[in-house]
Design a protein around this motif. Structure first.
Motif, PDB file in Angstrom:
ATOM      1  N   GLU A 191       0.831  -1.193   0.000  1.00  0.00           N
ATOM      2  CA  GLU A 191       0.000   0.000   0.000  1.00  0.00           C
ATOM      3  C   GLU A 191       0.868   1.246   0.000  1.00  0.00           C
ATOM      4  OE1 GLU A 191      -2.529  -0.184   3.399  1.00  0.00           O
ATOM      5  OE2 GLU A 191      -3.355  -2.128   2.838  1.00  0.00           O
ATOM      6  N   ALA A 192       0.361   2.278  -0.663  1.00  0.00           N
ATOM      7  CA  ALA A 192       1.099   3.539  -0.730  1.00  0.00           C
ATOM      8  C   ALA A 192       1.271   4.117   0.673  1.00  0.00           C
ATOM      9  CB  ALA A 192       0.347   4.519  -1.615  1.00  0.00           C
ATOM     10  N   GLY A 193       2.488   4.533   0.984  1.00  0.00           N
ATOM     11  CA  GLY A 193       2.763   5.181   2.259  1.00  0.00           C
ATOM     12  C   GLY A 193       2.972   4.232   3.424  1.00  0.00           C
ATOM     13  N   LYS A 194       2.964   2.930   3.192  1.00  0.00           N
ATOM     14  CA  LYS A 194       3.149   1.977   4.291  1.00  0.00           C
ATOM     15  C   LYS A 194       4.502   1.294   4.115  1.00  0.00           C
ATOM     16  CE  LYS A 194       0.479  -1.202   7.016  1.00  0.00           C
ATOM     17  NZ  LYS A 194      -0.752  -1.950   7.147  1.00  0.00           N
ATOM     18  N   ASP A 195       5.493   1.745   4.844  1.00  0.00           N
ATOM     19  CA  ASP A 195       6.856   1.237   4.733  1.00  0.00           C
ATOM     20  C   ASP A 195       7.141   0.333   5.931  1.00  0.00           C
ATOM     21  OD1 ASP A 195       9.546   0.755   4.447  1.00  0.00           O
ATOM     22  OD2 ASP A 195      10.096   2.854   4.163  1.00  0.00           O
ATOM     23  N   ILE A 196       7.365  -0.964   5.692  1.00  0.00           N
ATOM     24  CA  ILE A 196       7.580  -1.896   6.796  1.00  0.00           C
ATOM     25  C   ILE A 196       8.878  -1.612   7.551  1.00  0.00           C
ATOM     26  CG2 ILE A 196       6.210  -3.734   5.764  1.00  0.00           C
ATOM     27  CD1 ILE A 196       8.835  -5.123   5.028  1.00  0.00           C
ATOM     28  N   ARG A 197       9.797  -0.881   6.937  1.00  0.00           N
ATOM     29  CA  ARG A 197      11.045  -0.549   7.623  1.00  0.00           C
ATOM     30  C   ARG A 197      10.814   0.442   8.756  1.00  0.00           C
ATOM     31  NH1 ARG A 197      14.145   1.232   2.418  1.00  0.00           N
ATOM     32  NH2 ARG A 197      12.064   2.026   2.138  1.00  0.00           N
ATOM     33  N   LYS A 198       9.672   1.077   8.782  1.00  0.00           N
ATOM     34  CA  LYS A 198       9.385   2.069   9.818  1.00  0.00           C
ATOM     35  C   LYS A 198       8.509   1.515  10.928  1.00  0.00           C
ATOM     36  CE  LYS A 198      10.025   5.889   6.702  1.00  0.00           C
ATOM     37  NZ  LYS A 198       9.473   7.058   6.062  1.00  0.00           N
ATOM     38  N   ARG A 199       8.317   0.196  10.942  1.00  0.00           N
ATOM     39  CA  ARG A 199       7.531  -0.425  12.005  1.00  0.00           C
ATOM     40  C   ARG A 199       8.324  -0.463  13.296  1.00  0.00           C
ATOM     41  NH1 ARG A 199       5.356  -5.984   9.844  1.00  0.00           N
ATOM     42  NH2 ARG A 199       4.836  -6.101  12.024  1.00  0.00           N
ATOM     43  N   HIS A 200       7.626  -0.536  14.405  1.00  0.00           N
ATOM     44  CA  HIS A 200       8.257  -0.624  15.711  1.00  0.00           C
ATOM     45  C   HIS A 200       8.960  -1.981  15.842  1.00  0.00           C
ATOM     46  CE1 HIS A 200       8.688   0.651  19.870  1.00  0.00           C
ATOM     47  NE2 HIS A 200       8.614  -0.635  20.162  1.00  0.00           N
ATOM     48  N   LEU A 201      10.191  -1.980  16.336  1.00  0.00           N
ATOM     49  CA  LEU A 201      10.953  -3.219  16.467  1.00  0.00           C
ATOM     50  C   LEU A 201      11.089  -3.625  17.924  1.00  0.00           C
ATOM     51  CD1 LEU A 201      13.893  -2.615  13.972  1.00  0.00           C
ATOM     52  CD2 LEU A 201      11.830  -3.948  13.614  1.00  0.00           C
ATOM     53  N   ASP A 209      18.078   4.644  23.010  1.00  0.00           N
ATOM     54  CA  ASP A 209      18.228   5.873  22.229  1.00  0.00           C
ATOM     55  C   ASP A 209      17.609   5.804  20.837  1.00  0.00           C
ATOM     56  OD1 ASP A 209      19.602   6.946  24.352  1.00  0.00           O
ATOM     57  OD2 ASP A 209      21.595   6.697  23.449  1.00  0.00           O
ATOM     58  N   THR A 210      17.232   4.624  20.379  1.00  0.00           N
ATOM     59  CA  THR A 210      16.726   4.475  19.017  1.00  0.00           C
ATOM     60  C   THR A 210      15.198   4.484  19.020  1.00  0.00           C
ATOM     61  OG1 THR A 210      18.672   3.182  18.435  1.00  0.00           O
ATOM     62  CG2 THR A 210      16.790   3.057  16.934  1.00  0.00           C
ATOM     63  N   GLU A 211      14.649   5.479  18.362  1.00  0.00           N
ATOM     64  CA  GLU A 211      13.192   5.605  18.290  1.00  0.00           C
ATOM     65  C   GLU A 211      12.605   4.404  17.560  1.00  0.00           C
ATOM     66  OE1 GLU A 211       9.858   8.617  16.400  1.00  0.00           O
ATOM     67  OE2 GLU A 211      11.882   9.362  16.745  1.00  0.00           O
ATOM     68  N   GLY A 212      11.549   3.846  18.112  1.00  0.00           N
ATOM     69  CA  GLY A 212      10.895   2.719  17.476  1.00  0.00           C
ATOM     70  C   GLY A 212      11.459   1.368  17.885  1.00  0.00           C
ATOM     71  N   TRP A 213      12.430   1.352  18.823  1.00  0.00           N
ATOM     72  CA  TRP A 213      12.988   0.098  19.315  1.00  0.00           C
ATOM     73  C   TRP A 213      12.606  -0.077  20.781  1.00  0.00           C
ATOM     74  CZ3 TRP A 213      18.791  -0.746  17.687  1.00  0.00           C
ATOM     75  CH2 TRP A 213      18.877  -0.821  16.301  1.00  0.00           C
ATOM     76  N   THR A 214      12.262  -1.298  21.148  1.00  0.00           N
ATOM     77  CA  THR A 214      11.988  -1.646  22.535  1.00  0.00           C
ATOM     78  C   THR A 214      12.754  -2.920  22.864  1.00  0.00           C
ATOM     79  OG1 THR A 214       9.758  -0.723  22.431  1.00  0.00           O
ATOM     80  CG2 THR A 214      10.181  -2.310  24.186  1.00  0.00           C
ATOM     81  N   MET A 215      13.514  -2.901  23.972  1.00  0.00           N
ATOM     82  CA  MET A 215      14.220  -4.114  24.372  1.00  0.00           C
ATOM     83  C   MET A 215      13.222  -5.030  25.076  1.00  0.00           C
ATOM     84  SD  MET A 215      17.509  -4.971  26.808  1.00  0.00           S
ATOM     85  CE  MET A 215      18.472  -3.641  26.193  1.00  0.00           C
TER      86      MET A 215
END
Length: 95
Positions: free
Chosen positions: A22-32, A64-70
């Protein structure tokens, strides 16, 4: 000279998954959810310092990395490796 006849290969095309295409949906920007692994191979002072440094580095980097959770940190202290390592026998006992 032998002439070989090449038969055409069957190619199957698998289309992209629509939910990711889908347009505008980039899986690389998902929360990790991140689970680093730290280890050292000996109990020497230098290795133990390295072990602590690895754990500190990954803890800070993930924080420090936005979108990452340990979610968990996997860590092994000094691990005995090489030919002198004790291996389980067929019965499960250590030799």
């Amino acid at each position: 000279m032998n002439a070989q006849v090449k038969t055409p290969r069957k190619v199957t095309v698998t289309p992209a998954d629509p939910k990711y295409a889908e347009a505008g949906k980039d899986i690389r920007k998902r929360h990790l959810r991140v689970a680093p692994y730290c280890r050292v191979s000996t109990g020497s002072e230098e290795q133990l310092t390295s072990f602590t440094a690895q754990m500190d580095y990954y803890t800070q980097r993930i924080a420090d990395t936005e979108g990452w959770t340990m979610v968990k940190m996997y860590a092994d202290g000094p691990v005995k490796i090489g030919l002198n390592q004790k291996h389980p026998t067929a019965r499960g006992a250590l030799v």
